[in-house]
Enzyme design. Sequence first.
Site: not given
Length: 322
Positions: A11, A31, A36, A73, A146, A150
């Site tokens: 996105f 990707d 995605g 990303l 998560y 990160k």
Amino acid sequence: MRVLVTGGAGFIGSHLCEALVARGDQVWVLDDLSTGRFENIEHVPEITTIIDSTLNQEIVRDLVREVDVVYHLAATVGVQLVVNHPIRTIVNNIRGTEVVLEETCRYRRRLLITSTSEVYGKGAGDVFREQDDRVIGPTDRLRWCYAESKAVDEFLALAYWREKRHPTVITRLFNTVGPRQTGRYGMVIPTFVRQALLGEPLTVFGDGQQSRCFAHVGDVVPALIALMDDPKTNGEIYNIGSNQRVTIESLARRVIERADSSSTLRYVPYEQAYGPGYEDMRHRAPCLDKIGAAIGYKPSTSLDQILDTVIASVREQIRRGA
Ligand code: UDP
């Protein structure tokens, strides 16, 4: 410039690629199409897409060598996905970033890492500043894997900057929304909009008094590019998001109003939504002083404008049967 965008079919990634192509950059996307979708970028023929994972170090190395800068990303995102697939979340997010850091450092390519507001955890502060302490739940609450994955990415990127002077900037994205975001992995706005357009009840989790700030992807993407373009951001962390706060209950009512829907609200306990032992963040809002001072960032899209763009996009998806 020659640019690699990992997660470019997602996105946010797809909007970033569009903006980069529009300014004349040559764009490669890496990707694995796990979340995605190729349809997100197929309308931009200038983009070269490689369908593979950031875990494939050889591919990452070959691509990094060809470009000037890298936007990273690619990640496993979305609360639902994280809770259902914790191994995938941890491995993709930590190992994938490790590979990208190793290879961008090898060729000294400037790197932008996308992290998340989740790293603040459930801190009690009113707004989150980049230097705030982090308050993360216990390890048996899988949601936190998560945030932790990160946070490890951030540590690693900062370590590369301190030890090797590898030019890297870290961004912490707060709730970001806009066309093409899917509700499949739990994101609230596309979920509510789809429910409203189909005349189904809007599923408000908990008491609906938790609050979030939603930024439009059209405000977030230029900020990513401006941070990448400014070498003074090396080794720094920046919040990106909106500071317009809304409770989830009033968000649901606004979606119903903007979509002109007759849907009602259905309150769903967290255990039912995400399984037992789930912890939600009560409130989450970014302090935007640092990014404001660095690049003059100021989000300009109102919540109603955001909802209108998402409603139009989901309406179109429903019309296409997607
Ligand atoms: N939420 C909700 N109904 C849904 C999906 C999400 O009430 O169908 C709530 C969720 O519990 C959270 C907020 O909306 O409090 C934002 O959820 P999202 O997954 O979009 O992002 P988060 O801020 O949790 O990363």
